[in-house]
Motif scaffolding. Structure first.
Motif, short mmCIF file in Angstrom:
data_model
loop_
_atom_site.label_atom_id
_atom_site.label_comp_id
_atom_site.label_asym_id
_atom_site.label_seq_id
_atom_site.Cartn_x
_atom_site.Cartn_y
_atom_site.Cartn_z
N UNK A 81 10.22 -23.36 -13.65
CA UNK A 81 9.07 -22.74 -12.99
C UNK A 81 8.45 -23.65 -11.93
N UNK A 82 8.73 -24.93 -12.01
CA UNK A 82 8.24 -25.85 -10.97
C UNK A 82 9.08 -25.73 -9.70
N UNK A 83 10.40 -25.59 -9.86
CA UNK A 83 11.30 -25.64 -8.71
C UNK A 83 11.70 -24.27 -8.15
N UNK A 84 11.52 -23.22 -8.93
CA UNK A 84 11.87 -21.89 -8.43
C UNK A 84 10.84 -21.40 -7.42
N UNK A 85 11.22 -20.49 -6.52
CA UNK A 85 10.24 -19.92 -5.60
C UNK A 85 9.17 -19.14 -6.37
N UNK A 86 8.04 -18.91 -5.72
CA UNK A 86 6.90 -18.30 -6.41
C UNK A 86 7.15 -16.85 -6.82
N UNK A 87 8.14 -16.21 -6.25
CA UNK A 87 8.41 -14.81 -6.62
C UNK A 87 9.47 -14.68 -7.72
N UNK A 88 9.85 -15.80 -8.34
CA UNK A 88 10.74 -15.79 -9.51
C UNK A 88 10.09 -16.65 -10.59
N UNK A 89 9.93 -16.10 -11.79
CA UNK A 89 9.34 -16.85 -12.89
C UNK A 89 10.15 -16.69 -14.16
N UNK A 90 10.30 -17.77 -14.91
CA UNK A 90 11.01 -17.71 -16.19
C UNK A 90 9.97 -17.66 -17.30
N UNK A 91 10.00 -16.58 -18.09
CA UNK A 91 9.01 -16.36 -19.13
C UNK A 91 9.31 -17.18 -20.37
N UNK A 92 10.60 -17.28 -20.72
CA UNK A 92 10.97 -18.01 -21.94
C UNK A 92 12.38 -18.56 -21.80
N UNK A 93 12.66 -19.59 -22.59
CA UNK A 93 14.00 -20.19 -22.67
C UNK A 93 14.23 -20.62 -24.11
N UNK A 94 15.35 -20.21 -24.66
CA UNK A 94 15.63 -20.56 -26.05
C UNK A 94 17.13 -20.70 -26.27
N UNK A 95 17.50 -21.56 -27.22
CA UNK A 95 18.90 -21.71 -27.59
C UNK A 95 19.27 -20.59 -28.55
N UNK A 96 20.42 -19.96 -28.30
CA UNK A 96 20.86 -18.83 -29.12
C UNK A 96 22.29 -19.07 -29.60
N UNK A 97 22.74 -18.19 -30.47
CA UNK A 97 24.09 -18.27 -31.00
C UNK A 97 25.11 -18.28 -29.85
N UNK A 98 26.16 -19.05 -30.02
CA UNK A 98 27.16 -19.19 -28.97
C UNK A 98 27.83 -17.90 -28.58
N UNK A 99 27.81 -16.89 -29.45
CA UNK A 99 28.46 -15.62 -29.15
C UNK A 99 27.56 -14.66 -28.38
N UNK A 100 26.28 -15.02 -28.22
CA UNK A 100 25.36 -14.11 -27.53
C UNK A 100 25.73 -13.97 -26.05
N UNK A 101 25.74 -12.72 -25.58
CA UNK A 101 25.97 -12.45 -24.15
C UNK A 101 24.92 -11.44 -23.71
N UNK A 102 24.20 -11.76 -22.66
CA UNK A 102 23.05 -10.96 -22.25
C UNK A 102 23.42 -9.52 -21.88
N UNK A 103 24.61 -9.31 -21.33
CA UNK A 103 25.02 -7.95 -20.96
C UNK A 103 25.75 -7.24 -22.09
N UNK A 104 26.72 -7.90 -22.68
CA UNK A 104 27.57 -7.24 -23.68
C UNK A 104 26.82 -6.91 -24.96
N UNK A 105 25.80 -7.68 -25.30
CA UNK A 105 25.06 -7.45 -26.55
C UNK A 105 23.82 -6.59 -26.40
N UNK A 106 23.52 -6.18 -25.19
CA UNK A 106 22.33 -5.34 -24.98
C UNK A 106 22.56 -3.96 -25.60
N UNK A 107 21.54 -3.43 -26.30
CA UNK A 107 21.65 -2.12 -26.93
C UNK A 107 20.69 -1.09 -26.31
N UNK A 108 19.70 -1.55 -25.59
CA UNK A 108 18.72 -0.63 -25.02
C UNK A 108 18.02 -1.29 -23.83
N UNK A 109 17.79 -0.49 -22.79
CA UNK A 109 17.05 -0.97 -21.62
C UNK A 109 15.97 0.02 -21.26
#
Length: 245
Positions: A81-109
């Motif tokens: 959040x310090x180095x990104x431009x002001x129109x991009x913000x990261x709300x959270x960051x966490x370590x997850x299981x190695x098999x997690x994939x943001x697109x393939x594991x999504x069930x609802x949008x």
């Protein structure tokens, strides 16, 4: 290798969409990848839950990446959040299981689309709404929305030209709320095709303008023909609200 999940919000006004493109580094994914690679000292490959088009915004885009770095997630969040431009913000960051994939594991949008329905200009929110000066018949739009929910082949509501992948999706709900001149359409489903939410919105607006009827929706779905559906709503009114797993 650690697998890090981040949740990102962004104003997409000045970007060419989420996905990095050849000869165009002005993307959300590109900006995030460049900052992450510098911070972690290694080449980062960032996967997003899905693409958003040029000018489209996000309140809760999800992405993940693998890294050898042992930088704590709290420190990574602060530095991003310090180095990104002001129109991009990261709300959270966490370590997850190695098999997690943001697109393939999504069930609802859930997406929302914002319309300003007034002849008076919305000066301050003009970058985040579709301005329509003719009165919209919201009850008719709600009736049409009910016809578009459920399990259907939404090929008519997509810009996909050809492909072997299924165009069947499940839309759990389309909700339309009006407060004065502000009309918000919310779409929740298990996935959305290319331009699908924007074409659904444009079609519902045509119902609101009495250019189409709620009863036309079944015919459009059955046609599988993009030409039968309505116009594609402009990108600036669309927000990716959240992704569920």
């Amino acid at each position: 290798m650690r697998n890090i999940k981040i949740v990102v919000q962004y104003d997409g006004t000045r970007y060419s969409g989420w996905q990095s493109q050849e000869h165009d580094e002005n993307t959300i994914q590109g900006k995030l990848t460049a900052v992450l690679s510098r911070l972690l000292g290694e080449k980062i490959e960032l996967a997003g839950s899905g693409r958003t088009d040029a000018g489209v915004h996000a309140l809760g885009q999800v992405a993940n990446f693998k890294t050898r770095s042992q930088m704590p997630c709290g420190e990574l969040l602060e530095k991003l959040n310090h180095y990104l431009p002001e129109d991009i913000g990261v709300i959270s960051a966490e370590e997850v299981d190695g098999r997690f994939h943001s697109r393939l594991n999504a069930v609802r949008k859930t997406y929302s689309y914002h319309i300003w329905n007034s002849p008076v200009h919305n000066v301050f929110d003009r970058r985040y709404t579709w301005a329509i000066d003719q009165p919209l018949d919201v009850p008719a739009m709600r009736r049409a929305a009910a016809e578009l929910t459920g399990i259907h082949d939404y090929k008519a509501f997509s810009s996909i030209k050809r492909g072997k992948k299924s165009t069947v999706r499940t839309i759990e709900a389309i909700e339309i709320e009006q407060t004065g001149a502000d009309i918000t359409l919310s779409f929740t489903g298990n996935g959305f095709l290319y331009h699908m939410v924007r074409i659904l919105t444009g079609t519902l607006v045509e119902v609101g303008l009495h250019r189409k009827t709620p009863e036309d929706m079944a015919m459009i779905l059955e046609s599988l023909d993009r030409e039968q559906a309505g116009v594609m709503a402009p990108g600036q009114g669309l927000f990716l609200v959240r992704v569920e797993y």
